[in-house]
Design a protein around this motif. Structure first.
Motif, PDB file in Angstrom:
ATOM      1  N   HIS A 108      -6.331   1.366  -3.720  1.00 11.22           N
ATOM      2  CA  HIS A 108      -6.601   2.117  -4.951  1.00 11.22           C
ATOM      3  C   HIS A 108      -8.029   1.910  -5.451  1.00 11.22           C
ATOM      4  O   HIS A 108      -8.352   2.303  -6.569  1.00 11.22           O
ATOM      5  CB  HIS A 108      -5.629   1.690  -6.055  1.00 11.22           C
TER       6      HIS A 108
ATOM      7  N   ARG B  17      12.630   1.187  -4.730  1.00  8.99           N
ATOM      8  CA  ARG B  17      11.835   2.249  -5.377  1.00  8.99           C
ATOM      9  C   ARG B  17      12.722   3.048  -6.327  1.00  8.99           C
ATOM     10  O   ARG B  17      12.296   3.439  -7.415  1.00  8.99           O
ATOM     11  CB  ARG B  17      11.220   3.184  -4.325  1.00  8.99           C
TER      12      ARG B  17
ATOM     13  N   ASP C  31       5.847   0.640  -0.806  1.00  8.18           N
ATOM     14  CA  ASP C  31       6.178   2.057  -0.583  1.00  8.18           C
ATOM     15  C   ASP C  31       6.574   2.361   0.859  1.00  8.18           C
ATOM     16  O   ASP C  31       6.911   3.493   1.183  1.00  8.18           O
ATOM     17  CB  ASP C  31       5.046   2.968  -1.063  1.00  8.18           C
TER      18      ASP C  31
HETATM   19 MG    MG Z   1       2.227   1.883  -4.956  1.00  4.23          MG
END
Ligand code: MG
Ligand code: ATP
Length: 137
Positions: A52, A85, A118
């Motif tokens: 990120h 998740r 993820d």
């Molecule tokens: Mg993530």
């Protein structure tokens, strides 16, 4: 059976919610097979969120993740990555489904209480960043 990597973020430890979040995790049938409370260093947070680093919120994210203690965890169970998740809910708590951790506890898109891997590939990489095999049982 599969493993995923989880973090109870600083907003969770600050508000004394680690037990409440762990109860949701265990009720979902996920087993906490590794768990450690740590203060993340800036270098650790920057490495963890490296994907990120070009995003506008990167600085804020690193600041937040080092603002207080976190609980790093290894969760194990059937389809653990997808299941966790689902239990976490959407990144933005305003969009998270009823009953999810983020819907119940998160305060904002940044301070959203939990992290979960993820993919199974990323789970293995993330687990290795914080745990040795001897710390998981
Ligand atoms: Mg993530
Ligand atoms: P995580 O990776 O923590 O499990 P996620 O996969 O749902 O969450 P990502 O898109 O990977 O979400 O973003 C990583 C983290 O960056 C988010 O959990 C949140 O803490 C922070 N974040 C994401 N989007 C924003 C935003 N628009 N503003 C501030 N922080 C954000």
């Amino acid at each position: 059976t599969e493993r995923t990597f989880s973090i109870l973020k600083p907003d969770a430890t600050k508000r004394n919610l680690t037990g409440a979040v762990n109860a949701v995790i265990e009720e979902a049938g996920l087993r906490i097979v590794g768990q450690r409370r740590i203060q993340m260093s800036r270098a650790q947070a920057e490495k963890f969120y490296e994907v990120h680093k070009e995003r506008p919120f990167f600085g804020e994210l690193v600041e937040f993740m080092t603002s207080g203690p976190v609980v790093v965890q290894v969760l194990e169970g059937e389809n653990a990555v997808a299941k966790y998740r689902e239990v976490m809910g959407a990144t933005n708590p305003a969009q998270a489904a009823e009953g999810t951790i983020r819907k119940r506890f998160a305060q904002s898109v940044g301070e959203n209480t939990v992290h979960g891997s993820d993919s199974a590939e990323n789970a293995a990489i993330e687990i290795a960043q914080f745990f040795g095999e001897g710390d998981i049982a």
